[in-house]
Every structure is written in C-alpha cells, then in structure tokens.
Enzyme design. Structure first.
Site, short mmCIF file in Angstrom:
data_model
loop_
_atom_site.label_atom_id
_atom_site.label_comp_id
_atom_site.label_asym_id
_atom_site.label_seq_id
_atom_site.Cartn_x
_atom_site.Cartn_y
_atom_site.Cartn_z
N TYR A 90 -29.81 -8.50 -27.70
CA TYR A 90 -29.55 -9.45 -26.38
C TYR A 90 -30.57 -9.44 -25.38
O TYR A 90 -30.31 -9.23 -24.14
CB TYR A 90 -28.10 -9.49 -25.71
CG TYR A 90 -27.00 -9.05 -26.79
CD1 TYR A 90 -26.51 -10.22 -27.47
CD2 TYR A 90 -26.60 -7.96 -27.15
CE1 TYR A 90 -25.51 -10.28 -28.70
CE2 TYR A 90 -25.55 -7.71 -28.13
CZ TYR A 90 -25.17 -8.89 -28.82
OH TYR A 90 -24.31 -8.88 -29.79
N TYR A 120 -14.24 -9.54 -30.20
CA TYR A 120 -15.55 -9.48 -30.75
C TYR A 120 -15.52 -9.04 -31.83
O TYR A 120 -14.88 -8.15 -32.32
CB TYR A 120 -16.35 -8.46 -29.64
CG TYR A 120 -17.67 -8.55 -30.32
CD1 TYR A 120 -18.81 -9.57 -30.06
CD2 TYR A 120 -18.15 -7.35 -31.08
CE1 TYR A 120 -20.11 -9.51 -30.54
CE2 TYR A 120 -19.58 -7.36 -31.60
CZ TYR A 120 -20.41 -8.46 -31.28
OH TYR A 120 -21.55 -8.42 -31.97
N ASP A 134 -9.72 -5.73 -37.66
CA ASP A 134 -11.14 -5.06 -37.36
C ASP A 134 -11.02 -3.75 -36.57
O ASP A 134 -10.95 -3.74 -35.41
CB ASP A 134 -11.69 -6.32 -36.64
CG ASP A 134 -13.38 -5.92 -36.32
OD1 ASP A 134 -13.58 -4.79 -36.57
OD2 ASP A 134 -14.10 -6.73 -36.02
N LYS A 154 -19.52 1.34 -37.80
CA LYS A 154 -19.68 2.34 -36.78
C LYS A 154 -19.57 3.92 -37.04
O LYS A 154 -20.54 4.40 -37.57
CB LYS A 154 -18.97 2.04 -35.46
CG LYS A 154 -19.13 0.50 -34.79
CD LYS A 154 -18.88 0.46 -33.53
CE LYS A 154 -19.15 -0.97 -33.12
NZ LYS A 154 -20.32 -1.05 -32.43
#
Ligand code: PMP
Length: 422
Positions: A13, A141, A242, A271
């Site tokens: 970003y 997210y 998720d 992750k």
C-alpha cells in the site's frame, strides 16, 4: 533511505512518489529485529501475525536445512512427497474434525480464492448453479486478490476504486455484541433477512471467526458465530472460516472457531502456518464438498498453483506445528493476554485514546483520530519497538516466545510513543 528501495521498490500500500520511510533489517533473532543502523527493536507485529515462534528459531532452521538437502521443490501435479503427507496428517489432527481434504497454495489471498472457488464449484456440482454470490459481515478483510477483495469491507476496503469490475456481494452489519460484552440477539436480524430473501443465490458466507483483523481489529461475541453457523445450515449456505490471522493459537484457542464450537465447511489458514518462515497457505474442506465436486462434471477441482505444497514450506510448517503443540501454548497465550491487559489498560485514560482491548495474544489501542504514519512510525522505532498502525488502530500481536520483560518493554514503547505523539 536506500535509493534503490525508495526509487524502484513497491512496498505494501505504498506510493512511488511519496513513500513512507522504510527501515533496513540486517538480522532478526527471537523477538528482535536488527536495523542496519545497529539498534535492536522488539517486533510487536510478528511480521503481520506470522512469526509466532520468533525469528531464527533453531528447530525451524534445522527443518529447512534438512529438507533443502533432499529437494527444495517439485511440481505437485502427479508427484507427492513426505513433507506434504506429514503436514496433512498433522493439520487434520488439529483442525475441526469434519475437515478432511487439504488444498495447499502460496498465500492467504489465494487460499481465500480457492475457498470461494470450492464453494462455487460445490454448488454447481450439487445442481445449484444459481448460487453465485457470497455474503459476509462488514469490517472484514480477506486479502487483496479479486474475489477476496470483493468480500473485504466495502468502505475501508478497495471497493470504491474497483467497484465497476468487482463482483457484487452481500454485506450485513458487523455484530454489535463484543467478545467480552453481552449477547444481543438482534445482531442476527440482518443475516436472517438476507438469508430469507437471497438464500437461493448465496453460495457461502465468509467470516473471520471472532477476530476481525485488518478490517478493524474487532472482537465479536462467539454466540454470533454459533447462530450464524446454524442459519447457514438451515439455508444451505456454506460457512467459510478465514482463520488466516487467527489460526495456530493467536486468539487463545488453536483456531478461533473453537470459541463457538463451530465446524466450518471450508477453512483457510496461512500466515503462522510456517511459523512465518515463508509464504504458504492451506484451504481445508469437508468430504461432502470434496466428493460432490469430484463426482460431478468436470470431475476435478479447477485449481493448481505452480508452487503448490512446496516441500520446504511443508517441512517448516510441520515443525512449526510440532513446536506449538509441544509447548504449553495455551498457558503462554494466557500469560501474554494477562500481561497485555495490565500493561495497556492505563492507556484507556489517555485523552487521545478511544478504547483498549485485548484478546489472546492480540492487544489493540484504538485512537480517537487516525494516526499520521509519517510521524508515528519513526517514533515507535526510537522507542525500541516495531509496530505498524493503520487508521486509528495501534495494535500488537507479539511472537509467543516474548518474555515478561520484553512484553513490558513493548508496552513501554507503545506508551511512550503515544504520549510523545499526542
Ligand atoms: N485473510 C485474513 C483474515 C488476513 O488477515 C489476511 C492477511 N492480512 C489475508 C486473508 C490475506 O493473506 P495474504 O496477505 O497472505 O495474501
């Protein structure tokens, strides 16, 4: 700042013309990152939830060395290997029991794409091709790839920029009932209404169980997840959990679904799967889904990444799970939770702070105003800690190996930064 980095490398970003400062890392050990300037700072982020055992862990290093001497990669089409089989056995022993089939991929976002494709292909195979959409809660997210992006929060996510080409999904309000607060039955009203009117078109409901991460660091009530799972069953809508951020102990349970004793139809992990050593992810599903897809045209699941089930990633993931299970991880997360609560709570009185909340090894300081990253990021480093806030949220999820003294130093760094910032 290094010219090559500043002029030629994209960071997450980031702007090519006005980039935020970057700090060069030359080493990392335990909870410490070593900067090129010589300072050692405590990583309060576990490199975005992933480095749960700390850096340069001898057991994880050894697992990789051993595998690299054998082979680093082979294609997974038509070939298989021990690291993939061992990891699969290990994963199946710790995830909800109904999950029996594992699809390996390269990153969390891809794991979400795979989950969404699975849900779609399952419904197609089951003779319900009109089930083409997904539902989710606001403030979520799920990644930066196309379909994952479509189920991220429509306001804080990237919907406005890409709205004309993003698939249009269904959103319901995030539950108002917080994890530590009372349960309010009304939180389900929108879900019920949506399911009543749209269940024929919804393939799956995707959620981050209990902890909404990058969409707002929000902890919601387990009863919401429990009731949502029931409603999904009632209306023939698959539930995708998720667990990419929450998996492997972070929330205080091995998987956050356990807070609600929910068995999702599809689950994504990533992750911390490799202890943060490399990019890797797994999407798991039930036999019902796997067999329905496989017994109907086109008789295969349509996905197959080049680096699927990379042996190095499988080997280090296997050892990372061993390390976790051999430790008294639950007691340890409890210790971090108690300490973080005690240490961060005084900040709730600060004039610039709106709220302090802690769950498992996750501590959140929500500010009243969005923080200026150009100003606050160097302050954290000056105060000996590495944190990466976004918007109003200053948050930490340290490696599980952090000692009490290091936790105190981390909290001190956060306090000093907030005090000198505001
Ligand atoms: N889902 C959740 C809940 C996440 O937190 C993230 C990463 N922040 C992703 C998906 C995407 O994972 P990745 O960045 O590995 O693509």
């Amino acid at each position: 700042m290094n010219k090559i980095d500043k002029n030629h490398i994209w960071h997450p970003y980031s702007s090519a013309t006005n980039p935020l400062p970057t700090f060069e890392i030359v080493g990392a050990k335990g909870v410490y990152l070593e900067l090129a300037t010589g300072e050692k700072i405590i990583d309060g982020m576990s490199s975005w939830w992933s480095v749960i055992h700390g850096y340069n862990n001898p057991r994880l290093n050894a697992a990789l060395h051993t595998q690299i001497e054998k082979f680093s990669h082979v294609m997974f089409g038509g070939l298989t290997h021990a690291p993939a089989m061992q990891l699969t056995q290990k994963l199946l022993s710790i995830v909800p029991q109904n999950l029996q089939h594992v699809f390996y991929s390269d990153s969390g976002s891809v794991a979400v794409e795979v989950a969404m494709k699975m849900a779609m292909q399952y419904n197609y195979a089951a003779g319900r091709p009109q089930k083409q959409s997904f539902a989710t809660i606001r403030g979520g997210y799920h990644g930066d790839t196309w379909n994952a992006m479509s189920v991220c929060d429509p306001v804080t996510g990237m919907h406005s920029l890409f709205s004309r080409s993003l698939p249009c999904q269904f959103f319901v309000s995030r539950p108002q009932s917080t994890f530590h607060g009372e349960w309010h039955e009304e939180d389900l009203n929108e879900v019920r209404e949506l399911f009543e009117t749209q269940h024929k078109t919804i393939a799956a409901f995707i959620v981050e169980p209990i902890v909404q991460g990058a969409g707002g660091m929000y902890f919601y009530h387990p009863q919401f997840l429990r009731e949502l799972a029931k409603l999904c069953k009632e209306y023939d809508i698959l539930l995708i959990a998720d667990e990419i951020a929450t998996g492997f102990g972070r929330s205080g349970k091995l998987f956050a679904c356990e807070y609600a004793a929910v068995q999702p139809d599809i689950m994504c992990t990533g992750k911390a799967l490799t202890g943060g050593y490399m990019s890797f992810a797994a999407t798991l599903c039930t036999s019902e889904i796997a067999y329905t897809i496989s017994n109907n045209p086109p008789f295969v699941f349509m996905h197959g990444p080049t680096f699927m089930a990379n042996p190095l990633a499988c080997a280090v993931a296997c050892e990372s799970i061993n390390l976790l299970l051999e430790s008294s991880w639950q007691k340890n997360i409890q210790r971090i939770e108690t300490q973080l609560t005690e240490l961060l709570q005084p900040l709730a009185m600060h004039h610039a702070v709106a709220n302090v909340r802690v769950l498992g090894a996750i501590g959140v300081v929500e500010m009243k105003e969005a923080v200026d990253m150009h100003r606050i990021q160097p302050l954290f480093v000056e105060n000996g800690v590495w944190l990466r806030p976004f918007g109003k949220l200053i948050y930490t999820m340290p490696p599980y190996c952090i000692s009490d003294e290091e936790l105190q130093a981390l909290a001190r760094g956060i306090m000093r930064t907030i005090t000198s910032y505001s």
